[in-house]
Design an enzyme around this catalytic site. Structure first.
Site, mmCIF file in Angstrom:
data_model
loop_
_atom_site.group_PDB
_atom_site.id
_atom_site.type_symbol
_atom_site.label_atom_id
_atom_site.label_comp_id
_atom_site.label_asym_id
_atom_site.label_seq_id
_atom_site.Cartn_x
_atom_site.Cartn_y
_atom_site.Cartn_z
ATOM 1 N N TYR A 51 0.838 -1.188 0.000
ATOM 2 C CA TYR A 51 0.000 0.000 0.000
ATOM 3 C C TYR A 51 0.877 1.243 0.000
ATOM 4 C CZ TYR A 51 -3.394 3.499 1.576
ATOM 5 O OH TYR A 51 -4.185 4.620 1.682
ATOM 6 N N ASP A 65 -0.341 16.016 5.160
ATOM 7 C CA ASP A 65 -1.289 15.300 4.308
ATOM 8 C C ASP A 65 -2.540 16.142 4.126
ATOM 9 O OD1 ASP A 65 -2.625 13.350 2.884
ATOM 10 O OD2 ASP A 65 -3.306 12.283 4.675
ATOM 11 N N ASP A 92 -3.113 5.349 -2.677
ATOM 12 C CA ASP A 92 -4.023 6.365 -2.156
ATOM 13 C C ASP A 92 -4.185 7.457 -3.211
ATOM 14 O OD1 ASP A 92 -5.336 8.357 -0.764
ATOM 15 O OD2 ASP A 92 -3.989 8.325 0.964
ATOM 16 N N ASP A 94 -6.335 10.005 -2.881
ATOM 17 C CA ASP A 94 -6.953 11.166 -2.236
ATOM 18 C C ASP A 94 -8.354 11.407 -2.822
ATOM 19 O OD1 ASP A 94 -4.958 11.611 -0.394
ATOM 20 O OD2 ASP A 94 -3.898 13.080 -1.598
ATOM 21 N N HIS A 119 -7.615 3.919 -4.403
ATOM 22 C CA HIS A 119 -8.838 4.313 -3.712
ATOM 23 C C HIS A 119 -8.975 5.825 -3.745
ATOM 24 C CE1 HIS A 119 -7.181 5.867 0.115
ATOM 25 N NE2 HIS A 119 -6.413 4.792 0.196
ATOM 26 N N GLU A 121 -11.571 9.113 -2.246
ATOM 27 C CA GLU A 121 -12.399 9.400 -1.076
ATOM 28 C C GLU A 121 -13.390 10.513 -1.368
ATOM 29 O OE1 GLU A 121 -9.320 12.223 1.400
ATOM 30 O OE2 GLU A 121 -8.710 10.183 0.834
ATOM 31 N N CYS A 129 -6.537 13.978 6.903
ATOM 32 C CA CYS A 129 -6.445 12.581 7.306
ATOM 33 C C CYS A 129 -7.819 12.114 7.776
ATOM 34 C CB CYS A 129 -5.427 12.420 8.427
ATOM 35 S SG CYS A 129 -5.482 10.810 9.251
ATOM 36 N N ARG A 162 -13.594 5.071 -1.005
ATOM 37 C CA ARG A 162 -13.527 5.317 0.435
ATOM 38 C C ARG A 162 -14.583 6.342 0.825
ATOM 39 N NH1 ARG A 162 -8.315 8.176 3.410
ATOM 40 N NH2 ARG A 162 -9.572 9.800 4.398
ATOM 41 N N GLU A 192 -13.905 4.594 6.302
ATOM 42 C CA GLU A 192 -12.817 5.181 7.086
ATOM 43 C C GLU A 192 -13.287 5.609 8.468
ATOM 44 O OE1 GLU A 192 -9.972 5.235 7.865
ATOM 45 O OE2 GLU A 192 -8.790 6.817 6.900
ATOM 46 N N ASN A 215 -8.894 -0.124 7.663
ATOM 47 C CA ASN A 215 -7.680 0.665 7.864
ATOM 48 C C ASN A 215 -7.208 0.512 9.300
ATOM 49 O OD1 ASN A 215 -5.632 2.544 7.961
ATOM 50 N ND2 ASN A 215 -6.959 4.328 7.694
#
Length: 310
Positions: A51, A65, A92, A94, A119, A121, A129, A162, A192, A215
């Site tokens: 990952y 982040d 990721d 985002d 993924h 989100e 985060c 996500r 999440e 996660n």
């Protein structure tokens, strides 16, 4: 094996390999690997997929982040992790770096760089985060459009949606969004920041035929569970997104503090990867054998003469 030898490279597309692993019996364990060295170490421990966390990538660049990393910068990380390990890598993505066309561009760029899965989100920019407070979300319909765009753009890549809705819309809202995203073309769902075993179990109970990703980040809102515990709750995959970076950063901080305090590294030697261990991990000698012009390396040892000197 080195990535320079064509016959040693996987013949099956990365996305197809990831998809097959996702649907096997047993939970898919996917540790984070924030660079090529970490990827090699994870592979040597027997992991079959890796990952790439946005938080780990940005932190390794000295940035927070907050969605400020670019597609090209992520592709640099993808290429080194894939090249080093040869394993399928979940990345990721985002928020998809924008709207429909941006999401499609991200998928094409990531897949061309070697990623197996991505993924995206349902937060808006600037994103945070998933385990922090006051996250703001796009509408469920807007996110479903992004998922559909990602599915249309991919060739073999696995698309995971996500949702960060549990904190603001409750479990009912998160489940409703998850169903919509799955119907839009997501191959799996990533809920999440669920905050209890009961929430994890109930989310899985309401989506019995949907592959789910858990996660297991440290220092977040979710309790600590093992892979087998997540499997028993109904999850197909589990990630440890930033663990490798956290461990490496803590070790580096201890190193620099020791040098500043003592003026040397002698007190840290037993906590360092040796030159021999490094070369073994890198397959250093496999690379040497590919070029007959390179003189075989003999490792140096303190206090011993250099017998290779003319």
């Amino acid at each position: 094996m080195t990535y320079l030898v064509g016959k040693d490279l996987p013949a099956v597309p990365a996305g197809q390999r990831f998809r097959e692993m996702m649907h096997r019996r047993g939970i898919m364990q996917i540790p984070g690997a924030h660079n090529g060295q970490a990827a090699l170490q994870a592979r040597d421990c027997g992991f079959g997929a890796l990952y790439l966390s946005g938080a780990a990538m940005t932190a390794s660049m000295g940035l927070p982040d907050l969605g400020i990393i670019t597609i090209d910068e992520v592709c640099f990380f993808i290429r080194q992790v894939v090249r080093a390990s040869g394993l399928p890598v979940l990345v990721d993505g985002d928020t998809g770096y924008g709207e429909t066309l941006n999401v499609m561009n991200m998928v094409r760029a990531f897949e061309e760089a070697g990623a197996a899965a991505v993924h995206i989100e349902d937060q808006i920019l600037p994103k945070k985060c998933g385990h922090l407070n006051d996250k703001k979300l796009v509408s469920a319909q807007e996110m479903a459009q992004k998922v559909a765009a990602a599915a249309r753009a991919r060739r073999n890549m696995v698309v995971i949606a996500r949702t960060d809705a549990a904190g603001s819309e409750g479990l009912d809202g998160a489940v409703a969004r998850a169903r919509l995203y799955y119907e839009a073309g997501a191959d799996a769902i990533f809920p999440e920041a669920l905050i209890s075993e009961e929430m994890f179990r109930e989310f899985a109970r309401r989506l019995p035929d949907v592959p789910l990703l858990a996660n297991m980040t440290e220092f977040g809102r979710s309790p600590y569970f093992t892979a087998s515990e997540f499997e028993a709750m109904g999850y197909s995959m589990v990630i440890w997104p930033v663990s490798s970076l956290r461990a490496a950063n803590k070790a580096q901080a201890d190193l620099y503090a020791t040098i500043a305090r003592t003026g040397g590294t002698q007190n840290m030697l037993d906590r360092m990867q040796t030159r021999e261990e490094l070369y073994k991990t890198l397959r250093y000698y496999d690379y040497e054998t590919l070029d007959a012009g390179i003189v075989a390396t003999v490792l140096p040892h303190i206090g011993q003469p250099d017998r290779t000197a003319a």
